[in-house]
Write a protein that holds these residues in place. Structure first.
Motif, short mmCIF file in Angstrom:
data_model
loop_
_atom_site.label_atom_id
_atom_site.label_comp_id
_atom_site.label_asym_id
_atom_site.label_seq_id
_atom_site.Cartn_x
_atom_site.Cartn_y
_atom_site.Cartn_z
N ARG A 273 0.85 -1.19 0.00
CA ARG A 273 0.00 0.00 0.00
C ARG A 273 0.88 1.24 0.00
N SER A 274 0.38 2.29 -0.65
CA SER A 274 1.17 3.51 -0.76
C SER A 274 0.90 4.42 0.43
N LYS A 275 1.66 5.47 0.51
CA LYS A 275 1.55 6.40 1.63
C LYS A 275 0.15 7.01 1.70
N GLU A 276 -0.44 7.24 0.51
CA GLU A 276 -1.78 7.85 0.49
C GLU A 276 -2.80 6.93 1.15
N ASP A 277 -2.56 5.61 1.04
CA ASP A 277 -3.50 4.66 1.63
C ASP A 277 -3.20 4.37 3.09
N ALA A 278 -2.18 5.02 3.63
CA ALA A 278 -1.77 4.73 5.01
C ALA A 278 -2.93 5.02 5.96
N HIS A 279 -3.06 4.18 6.97
CA HIS A 279 -4.12 4.37 7.95
C HIS A 279 -3.84 5.58 8.84
N ASP A 280 -4.92 6.22 9.29
CA ASP A 280 -4.79 7.14 10.42
C ASP A 280 -5.24 6.33 11.64
N TYR A 281 -4.30 5.92 12.43
CA TYR A 281 -4.60 4.95 13.49
C TYR A 281 -5.29 5.56 14.71
N ARG A 282 -5.36 6.88 14.76
CA ARG A 282 -6.06 7.56 15.87
C ARG A 282 -5.64 6.99 17.24
N TYR A 283 -4.34 6.93 17.43
CA TYR A 283 -3.83 6.46 18.73
C TYR A 283 -4.37 7.32 19.87
N PHE A 284 -4.76 6.71 20.94
CA PHE A 284 -5.02 7.45 22.19
C PHE A 284 -4.88 6.47 23.35
N PRO A 285 -4.59 6.98 24.55
CA PRO A 285 -4.35 6.09 25.69
C PRO A 285 -5.57 5.21 25.96
N ASP A 286 -5.35 3.92 26.15
CA ASP A 286 -6.48 3.01 26.39
C ASP A 286 -7.09 3.29 27.75
N PRO A 287 -8.35 3.78 27.79
CA PRO A 287 -8.96 4.13 29.08
C PRO A 287 -9.32 2.90 29.92
N ASP A 288 -9.21 1.71 29.35
CA ASP A 288 -9.48 0.51 30.14
C ASP A 288 -8.28 0.07 30.97
N LEU A 289 -7.13 0.69 30.72
CA LEU A 289 -5.91 0.26 31.40
C LEU A 289 -5.25 1.44 32.09
N GLY B 372 -16.15 11.51 17.51
CA GLY B 372 -15.01 10.87 18.18
C GLY B 372 -13.89 10.55 17.22
N THR B 373 -14.26 10.07 16.02
CA THR B 373 -13.25 9.75 15.02
C THR B 373 -12.53 11.02 14.58
N TYR B 374 -13.30 12.07 14.44
CA TYR B 374 -12.73 13.36 14.03
C TYR B 374 -11.72 13.89 15.05
N VAL B 375 -12.12 13.90 16.33
CA VAL B 375 -11.24 14.52 17.33
C VAL B 375 -9.98 13.69 17.60
N LEU B 376 -9.98 12.43 17.17
CA LEU B 376 -8.78 11.61 17.35
C LEU B 376 -7.91 11.59 16.09
N SER B 377 -8.39 12.23 15.02
CA SER B 377 -7.68 12.14 13.75
C SER B 377 -6.39 12.94 13.77
N ALA B 378 -5.46 12.49 12.94
CA ALA B 378 -4.18 13.21 12.80
C ALA B 378 -4.47 14.65 12.41
N GLY B 379 -3.83 15.58 13.07
CA GLY B 379 -4.05 16.99 12.75
C GLY B 379 -5.09 17.64 13.65
N TYR B 380 -5.99 16.85 14.25
CA TYR B 380 -7.00 17.42 15.14
C TYR B 380 -6.83 16.95 16.58
N TYR B 381 -6.06 15.90 16.73
CA TYR B 381 -5.89 15.24 18.04
C TYR B 381 -5.44 16.23 19.12
N ASP B 382 -4.41 17.01 18.80
CA ASP B 382 -3.89 17.95 19.81
C ASP B 382 -4.89 19.05 20.11
N ALA B 383 -5.54 19.54 19.05
CA ALA B 383 -6.45 20.68 19.23
C ALA B 383 -7.71 20.28 19.99
#
Lengths: 487, 498
Positions: A273-289, B372-383
């Motif tokens: 997959r190319s860079k354009e198809d790269a996922h936005d993984y929306r990382y955030f701290p797991d609130p269950d842990l 929720g998906t929006y606020v976690l997206s790259a570019g919006y996460y910090d804001a």
């Protein structure tokens, strides 16, 4: 700094290769990272799946402390900084074999920070390769697309199994260095007992980041080749990727930052997959842990109880047994080999044992397709054989015959020597008699020798050894022959 | 019959223990009450056979002298709690037909203490809503009706998301009801239906087996007729659970003792903060008056009330509506049609996901997943997400600081009484405003209780809220008992079973 020796020659000049590896190592553990389900390999589909692994509604992850301990041990084994505070994050993406819709991983604050390992190359030189980080994460399940004409089947046995992702610095400059890095890393993991290192079972996989540049210039655009499961494939994938990238750039093109797959049948990589198809993984701290907080004293206890690691073992083999760097490197590749060697070498000519082990035994096992663990010859038996060479009972040549018989039926060398009458003749009277006969049968050659043709000495030795069926002690033969010919 | 339904849980426990009534009789009365008030649409599933079996078992234990804390008490379970062998849907189409093979820790605690299960209770879909209008089963009707004013003759909301739970309590078709509260989902419906609702300290009740909405905010708690029942039920629901990593390993204060203490000593010496920032624009005069009345009641009972400031309060609602959807967008990813619940087939995996989730989720759930998906997206996460987390910390600090000077805070529970169904759902933001007084306690992880304190000029219940520091549920019970006594709230919904 550019290591000139590893530069690659292109059509338009030299290129420097830059390689960084992300290794996924399965944590050796009975249970998964966040559930009590078994992490064992080889069960039937979906036999090792808990409610948590299947992401049933309302299920919650609970960290497996043993996996944390394994990760910390590994960090210590990589001379790395242990982060007493780390965080589990969710890496969000949809896939049918990812039940939660996210993978629990560690993103900004991993459990292990910077470290390094030393690799040894074929010419005996060493290099330090930086480790950027190690983090814990869950494995996904497995999708099977070949079981049904229109459906995909999902096996969740691996879902939730603990992995350590070990990320190197982009410090490697050739496929050989990358291969040496993975070998060394695997050896360290095996010595620590934190990963079994079985690449064919998928316990150890590598993603290779590769780019090329003109020596001294800025880093080039890199590609990432995913999921390589043998050291040979890693080297092949890198070499093919380097050639591809150099050709593109020399033809005036540019490298796309992309994820690639290695095709084992062609030995080439291709776009996944190319860079354009790269996922936005929306990382955030797991609130269950909760954040993972480690006790410094506990980490220190682990540090104190670490087993001897490959580098220390290699040094000790060189210091204690007088082995060459090369032999010590071969023998210290895994702990069982080293233990085998130490058992064989104890109280014997250690260098000779190393020689016999690395050349004769490894060669034979290789031909027979056997692992050291299945060797028909036991360590004490090889040691005894070497002892019989050292004490003059048999010659090195006869020892090879004895060894061949030992390989066949696992017999003790003393028994073989006794039964086959291989005992070396050191009795000077008997040898003198043979010499006299040989000299009498070759009077013309004796004259030539005495006339100055020194090279004939070897001929006489050969004839005597032949007449003694190889059992005459070569040292005694030499001495007596010299006396008789020169005297 | 009416005598039976009029009993609180504490009274019913006494009646069961002294054998003046059996658990089967009590349960049968509640099963009938459920049938008589079915038009409220509060039960999404009834389990009468199971209820009778459990009641018989309770009678046997009572006979042996083995009665548990809630022995023989019939309860209705919000559809967010997974119940073994009983369909659990979170009031969503996407979980239609899902029957858990496991029991949530909270309901397990209730069964362990002898409670009897009447059925599963309607709620907002995945607990997302403040009017119980987002449920796949349709809206729940509040058993209360306006006696006067513009709302007279209209069907009212019981609030949300535990709207069905509050409705069955007000309709007397359950004697106790466990709810869940992510931003006010226990306290606001309790206030709208003349009930006591307690959201305990985050971690008091295990979240294991409760369908997740927003993990860092979700807490289960009791909805009851009075404060004594609340103390009883809270004691049963709370437990330390190694299966929930955010569970608290700290003993619950003796809530029954707190009740006795309030009865005997009032709230003498207690310091109550009145937060300036909870006076909001456009708040109805009768809410302001009730709040002032509550302050007076507490002072009359020996408390000292002082004005305090929680300066970041105005940011609580926006922060909440970033954090809760962010967590929800991830928590709801597992509803993908692959392993359980509803699936709508598609030509590709992505198409199957889109069709399944498109058909399975309602509008409010989709809205929050998108936010929720929006606020976690790259570019919006910090804001968005990071900033919201910072605000959350500031709000926690606000509470921490005021609690160095006061034992609890007194606020209104809601900015209004119950409103008519179908009127506010066109503007999601005005619906979000319902949570303005309840959300800060969730963000801070601290306990809060709503107590019925009076009726509006239209004859609808209004509640007052007490907020206490973490782990001080006992303070809440003391203060709530005092307010309850002073308010003397003894009104019954016009739609209650009899």
């Amino acid at each position: 700094m550019t290591d000139v020796s590893s530069l690659v020659e292109g059509r338009t000049g030299k290129w420097e290769v830059v390689i960084g590896l992300e290794v996924h190592a399965q944590v050796s553990s009975q249970a998964k990272l966040f559930s009590g389900a078994s992490a064992a390999f080889g069960a039937g589909p979906n036999e090792h799946v808990s409610l948590v692994d299947a992401a049933m509604p309302g299920m919650l992850p609970v960290i497996n402390q043993f996996c944390v301990e394994q990760a910390v041990k590994t960090g210590l084994g990589l001379n790395a900084e242990i982060n007493l505070f780390s965080i589990f994050d969710r890496k969000n993406y949809f896939y049918a074999d990812l039940p939660q819709g996210y993978q629990i991983s560690q993103y900004k604050q991993p459990i292990v920070g910077e470290g390094s390992i030393t690799i040894t190359l074929a010419d005996g030189s060493t290099r330090d390769i930086g480790i950027e980080r190690l983090h814990l994460e869950q494995d996904a399940g497995k999708s099977m697309h070949d079981q049904h004409p229109s459906k995909s089947y999902i096996d969740l046995n691996r879902s939730g199994v603990a992995l350590m992702e070990i990320v190197s610095r982009p410090d490697m400059r050739s496929a050989e260095e990358a291969a040496a890095y993975v070998s060394k890393l695997r050896a360290i993991l095996r010595f620590l007992g934190t990963c079994d290192g079985n690449m064919e079972q998928g316990s150890l996989r590598a993603d290779c980041n590769v780019s090329v540049r003109r020596p001294g210039e800025e880093l080039g655009t890199r590609t990432e080749t995913k999921n390589l499961n043998s050291i040979r494939f890693i080297a092949q994938a890198i070499n093919s990727e380097v050639a591809r990238q150099i050709e593109i750039i020399e033809d005036g093109g540019t490298i796309d930052q992309e994820t690639r797959l290695f095709d084992t049948s062609t030995g080439q990589t291709r776009t996944m997959r190319s860079k354009e198809d790269a996922h936005d993984y929306r990382y955030f701290p797991d609130p269950d842990l909760l954040p993972l907080e480690l006790d410094a004293a506990w980490v220190e206890t682990l540090r104190q109880s670490l087993p001897e690691l490959p580098d220390a073992l290699r040094t000790r083999l060189m210091d204690e047994f007088g082995l060459s760097a090369y032999d010590a490197g071969l023998i210290s590749e895994d702990r069982d080999t080293a233990a085998w060697y130490e058992a064989a070498a104890a109280g014997r000519d250690a260098k000779l044992v190393a020689n016999w082990m690395t050349v004769e035994l490894f060669g034979a096992l290789n031909r027979m397709g056997l692992d050291l663990a299945d060797s028909p010859v036991r360590p004490d038996q090889l040691g005894q054989l070497v002892e019989r060479i050292s004490d003059g009972t048999i010659s090195g040549r006869i020892a090879k015959d004895v060894f061949a018989i030992m390989l066949e039926d696992g017999a003790d060398p003393d028994q073989v020597i006794e039964e086959k009458g291989f005992k070396q003749v050191s009795d000077t009277g008997a040898i003198e008699a043979i010499i006299d006969t040989v000299l009498a049968e070759n009077t013309d050659k004796v004259d030539e020798y005495r006339g100055g043709k020194d090279k004939l000495f070897g001929f006489f030795v050969g004839q005597v050894m032949k007449a003694s069926k190889g059992q005459a002690n070569p040292g005694v033969v030499n001495d007596l022959l010299r006396q008789k010919l020169n005297g | 019959m009416s005598d039976i339904l009029a009993m609180t849980a504490v009274a019913a426990r006494q009646a069961l223990d002294n054998k003046s009534i059996s658990a089967v009789e009590l349960t049968e009365a509640y099963i009938k009450a459920g049938q008589d008030t079915a038009e409220n649409n509060a039960y999404v599933l009834t389990t009468p056979d199971k209820a009778i079996d459990m009641a018989k078992a309770s009678d046997a234990r009572i006979a042996k002298g083995d009665a548990g804390l809630l022995e023989g008490i019939p309860i209705g379970v919000k559809d967010m709690f997974c119940t073994k062998g009983v369909e659990t849907t979170a009031s969503s189409r996407i979980l239609k037909g899902f029957v858990p093979t496991y029991e949530s820790t909270v309901t397990q605690n209730l069964w362990q203490d002898g409670a009897v299960m009447l059925g599963k209770i309607n709620c907002d879909e995945f607990a997302m809503g403040s009017a119980n209008e987002t449920s796949a089963f349709g809206a729940v009707i509040n058993p209360w009706t306006a006696s006067d004013g513009p709302l007279k003759g209209k069907a009212l909301t019981p609030g949300g998301s535990s709207g069905g739970s509050a409705a069955v309590m007000a309709a007397r078709s359950a004697l106790l009801a466990p709810g869940t509260d992510t931003g006010g989902s226990i306290r606001q419906p309790a206030a709208f239906c003349g009930l006591v609702g307690l959201k305990p300290t985050y971690g008091r009740c295990s979240r294991l087996g409760i369908v997740a909405f927003a993990s860092s905010l979700d807490q289960a708690g009791p909805i009851t007729r009075d404060v004594a029942d609340c103390a009883l039920m809270m004691t049963s629901m709370a437990s330390y659970d190694k299966g929930d990593s955010t569970s608290i390993d700290a003993p619950m204060p003796d809530l029954m003792a707190a009740l006795t203490k309030a009865k005997n000593e009032g709230v003498k010496g207690m310091r109550i903060g009145i937060p300036d920032e909870y006076t909001i624009d456009g708040m109805p005069e009768q809410i302001v008056t009730l709040w002032e009345q509550g302050r007076q009641w507490l002072e009359d009972a020996g408390a000292t009330c002082v004005p305090v400031s929680l300066p970041h309060t105005k940011y609580a609602l926006p922060a909440y509506y970033i954090i809760a959807p962010a967590e929800a967008s991830s928590n709801l990813a597992r509803y993908d049609g692959v392993r359980y619940g509803q699936r709508v087939d598609g030509a590709t995996l992505d198409e199957m996901y889109a069709k399944t989730r498109g058909a399975g989720f309602g509008d409010e759930v989709k809205r929050r997943i998108l936010i929720g998906t929006y606020v976690l997206s790259a570019g919006y996460y910090d804001a968005y997400y990071i900033k919201a987390q910072k605000i959350r910390r500031l709000i926690q600090n606000d509470f921490h600081q005021v609690f160095s000077g006061v034992d609890a805070l007194l606020t209104p529970s809601t900015p209004s009484a119950a409103f008519a169904l179908g009127e506010e759902d066109k503007d999601p933001v005005s619906m979000f405003l319902n949570d303005v007084f309840t959300v800060p306690a969730n963000l801070a992880g601290i306990p809060a209780i709503s107590v019925p304190a009076g009726l509006s000029s239209d004859g609808l219940p209004l509640g007052l809220q007490l907020i206490a520091p973490a782990l001080r549920e006992d303070t809440l019970i003391e203060g709530a008992a005092m307010l309850e006594k002073a308010a003397g709230f003894n009104h019954v919904a016009s739609g209650a079973a009899s």
